[in-house]
Design a protein around this motif. Structure first.
Motif, short mmCIF file in Angstrom:
data_model
loop_
_atom_site.label_atom_id
_atom_site.label_comp_id
_atom_site.label_asym_id
_atom_site.label_seq_id
_atom_site.Cartn_x
_atom_site.Cartn_y
_atom_site.Cartn_z
N SER A 51 -2.35 -3.87 -4.58
CA SER A 51 -1.74 -4.20 -3.29
C SER A 51 -2.26 -5.53 -2.76
O SER A 51 -1.48 -6.36 -2.27
CB SER A 51 -2.02 -3.08 -2.27
OG SER A 51 -1.48 -1.85 -2.69
N ILE A 77 0.84 -1.20 0.00
CA ILE A 77 0.00 0.00 0.00
C ILE A 77 0.88 1.26 0.00
O ILE A 77 0.64 2.20 -0.75
CB ILE A 77 -0.97 0.00 1.20
CG1 ILE A 77 -2.08 -1.05 0.98
CG2 ILE A 77 -1.59 1.38 1.40
CD1 ILE A 77 -3.03 -1.19 2.13
N PHE A 103 -5.25 -0.10 -4.63
CA PHE A 103 -5.69 -1.02 -3.57
C PHE A 103 -5.78 -2.46 -4.07
O PHE A 103 -5.30 -3.39 -3.41
CB PHE A 103 -7.04 -0.57 -3.01
CG PHE A 103 -7.48 -1.34 -1.80
CD1 PHE A 103 -6.82 -1.18 -0.58
CD2 PHE A 103 -8.52 -2.24 -1.88
CE1 PHE A 103 -7.21 -1.89 0.53
CE2 PHE A 103 -8.92 -2.97 -0.76
CZ PHE A 103 -8.27 -2.79 0.45
N THR A 107 -3.76 2.28 4.96
CA THR A 107 -4.95 2.46 4.12
C THR A 107 -5.66 3.77 4.46
O THR A 107 -6.06 4.53 3.56
CB THR A 107 -5.91 1.27 4.31
OG1 THR A 107 -5.22 0.05 4.03
CG2 THR A 107 -7.10 1.38 3.38
N LEU A 145 -5.12 6.81 -2.54
CA LEU A 145 -5.58 5.42 -2.54
C LEU A 145 -6.64 5.24 -3.62
O LEU A 145 -7.83 5.41 -3.38
CB LEU A 145 -6.14 5.03 -1.17
CG LEU A 145 -6.60 3.58 -1.02
CD1 LEU A 145 -5.42 2.62 -1.12
CD2 LEU A 145 -7.32 3.37 0.30
N THR A 176 0.77 3.75 -3.25
CA THR A 176 0.16 5.07 -2.99
C THR A 176 1.22 6.15 -2.73
O THR A 176 0.86 7.28 -2.39
CB THR A 176 -0.80 5.00 -1.79
OG1 THR A 176 -0.07 4.56 -0.62
CG2 THR A 176 -1.94 4.03 -2.05
#
Length: 435
Positions: A275, A74, A272, A258, A267, A78
C-alpha cells in the motif's frame, strides 16, 4: 515568430510526443521548458523550472492526494470491502440480474473509500465476476458491469480527479465532493436501470439464483459491512460537518483504514508495504504531471496562446450550449487515447477561461468533466478499466467481449451527460444545500 505562433507550435509538438507514447508528464515538462527558453531565454526557463514545481507541490490541499490514495490501497490490499458485495448479493438476489446490481452497489460503496476507478474495477472485479460466472451470467454482462461500475470510483469522493481540479480551477473541494456524490449516485442508478432492462428483455443473460437467504442471514451479512460504514461516517461525517478539512480527511481516513484492518487481522506486513509503495509511486506520477501542467499554463500565459485560443473560440459567436457540446466532444475524443488526469491537466489551461466566459459554473463543470474523463476509461482503444477487468478474468473472457459488454452502459453514460447539461441542478443541488 510571435508568442502565439510559438505556443501553437509547442502544442503541436506536445501532441506529437504524446502520440509517440512519451509519458505525458515528461512531455509536458519538455515542451513547456523548451517553449519558455525559446520565448524568454534560458534564465527565465530555468527560473520557472526552479519555482513552479515548488509552488505546485507546496499547495496544502495537495497533501490529501497521497492520504486518500493510501486509504484506497489499504482497503484494496486488506479486502475491507468484501462484505459490501456479500451483503448486496443476499439482499438483491431476487431482482433480475441481482448479482450484477449487487456489483454496482458494491462498487459504489468501495468508491467512497477509494477515489480510483481502476482500483474500484480491480477490487470488485476479483470479488464479483467469479460469482457471476459461477451463476452462469453471460460473460459480457458480468465483465461489462464491473468495467463500468469502476468509473463510479472517480465520481463519489474521495476523488483524486476532483481534488486536482479543485486545485487548478480554485474551486472548493468540499463542494466538488458534494456534486460528485450526486453524479455518482445518479450514475449508479443509471447502470442498475440498464441491467434491469437488459435482463428483463433477455433473461438468459442472468439466470435466476436458487439460493434463498433467511432474514437472519441477510442481517448477518449487513453486519459485515461495518468497516466501510465506519470509514464513510468517519471521513465524510467529519468533512461535511466541518470538523476537519479535505486535507485532514485523507489522513483520518488512512489512519482509520489501518486501524480497522489491524482489528480485523487482515493487515499483513506485505499488504501494508504494498500500500505504501503504490501510494508513493502513484503520487509521484501525479505530481510530475501536475508540475508539467503548471509549467504549460505559465508558458501559454506568457506567450498569449491561452488567451488567443480562448478568444478564438468565443469570437465564433456560438451559443454557450454549442460551446459546451464542443468541449464534451473534445474530452470524449481525448478519453479514447489519454489517461484521465493527463487529459484534464493538458486541457484545463485553455478550457477553463472559456467555461468562465460563457457563464457556466466551474463547480458544475468540474463534476461533468470527471464524468467525461471516466467515460474515457471504458472506450476503445485504450479503455483502461476494460484491460483491468481482462487481467482479472484472464483467458475466460476476450477483450472484445468485454468491450461489447459495456456498450449499453456507454449509451446510458452519454444520456447522463446530456441530462447533467440540461439540468445542472442535479449536480449543484447538494453543494448549494450543504456547501
Amino acid at each position: 515568430m510571435t508568442g502565439v505562433e510559438l505556443g501553437l507550435l509547442a502544442l503541436g509538438g506536445l501532441l506529437v510526443l504524446i502520440a509517440l507514447r512519451m509519458p505525458i508528464g515528461v512531455a509536458l515538462l519538455a515542451v513547456s521548458f523548451a517553449g519558455l527558453w525559446a520565448l524568454m531565454g534560458w534564465r527565465v526557463a530555468w527560473g520557472a523550472l526552479g519555482v513552479i514545481p515548488y509552488q505546485f507541490a507546496a499547495n496544502w490541499i495537495l497533501s490529501s492526494v497521497p492520504m486518500f490514495l493510501l486509504l484506497g490501497f489499504i482497503c484494496y490490499h486488506t479486502r475491507l470491502t468484501q462484505g459490501l458485495f456479500d451483503a448486496a448479493r443476499l439482499w438483491l438476489s431476487g431482482l433480475p440480474g441481482g448479482l450484477a446490481i449487487a456489483a454496482v452497489f458494491g462498487a459504489s460503496g468501495f468508491a467512497a473509500v477509494s477515489g480510483s476507478s481502476v482500483a474500484c474495477s480491480a477490487t470488485m472485479g476479483r470479488i464479483a465476476i467469479p460469482e457471476m460466472l459461477k451463476a452462469r451470467y453471460h460473460p459480457e454482462l458480468a465483465t461489462g458491469t464491473l468495467a463500468v461500475a469502476g468509473t463510479i470510483g472517480a465520481l463519489i469522493p474521495p476523488s483524486i480527479i476532483l481534488i486536482l481540479y479543485g486545485i487548478i480551477a480554485q474551486v472548493p473541494v468540499t463542494g466538488l465532493f458534494l456534486g460528485g456524490i450526486a453524479a455518482g449516485l445518479i450514475t449508479a442508478a443509471g447502470y442498475i436501470i440498464v441491467i434491469l432492462i437488459r435482463v428483463k428483455l433477455d433473461p438468459s443473460l442472468a439466470p435466476s439464483l436458487d439460493e434463498k437467504a433467511t432474514f437472519a442471514e441477510k442481517l448477518a451479512a449487513l453486519r459485515e459491512t461495518w468497516p466501510v460504514i465506519l470509514l464513510v461516517i468517519g471521513i465524510f461525517g467529519g468533512l461535511f460537518s466541518g470538523v476537519f478539512t479535505p486535507t485532514e480527511a485523507g489522513a483520518v481516513g488512512a489512519m482509520l483504514a489501518t486501524i480497522i484492518a489491524a482489528f480485523k487481522r487482515t493487515l499483513t506486513l506485505r499488504a501494508f508495504t504494498d500500500s505504501i509503495l503504490e501510494t508513493v509511486t502513484t503520487t509521484a506520477a501525479l505530481i510530475i504531471i501536475g508540475i508539467g501542467a503548471s509549467l504549460l499554463t505559465r508558458f501559454l500565459a506568457l506567450s498569449g496562446t491561452g488567451d488567443w485560443l480562448s478568444q478564438a473560440v468565443l469570437s465564433m459567436g456560438a451559443e454557450p450550449l454549442v460551446i459546451i457540446t464542443g468541449i464534451v466532444l473534445l474530452y470524449l475524443l481525448l478519453g479514447m487515447f489519454l489517461e484521465p488526469i493527463g487529459a484534464m491537466l493538458l486541457t484545463l489551461p485553455i478550457v477553463l477561461p472559456i467555461i468562465g466566459e460563457t457563464g457556466f459554473s466551474l463547480l458544475w463543470f468540474g463534476v461533468l468533466l470527471c464524468k467525461l474523463l471516466e467515460i474515457g476509461m471504458i472506450t476503445p482503444p485504450v479503455g483502461m478499466n476494460v484491460f483491468v477487468i481482462k487481467s482479472v478474468v484472464g483467458n475466460l473472457v476476450s477483450t472484445s467481449a468485454i468491450f461489447r459488454g459495456i456498450f449499453w452502459f456507454l449509451v446510458m453514460d452519454l444520456a447522463l451527460v446530456v441530462l447533467f447539461i440540461a439540468v445542472p441542478d442535479l449536480i449543484l443541488f447538494l453543494p448549494a444545500t450543504f456547501g
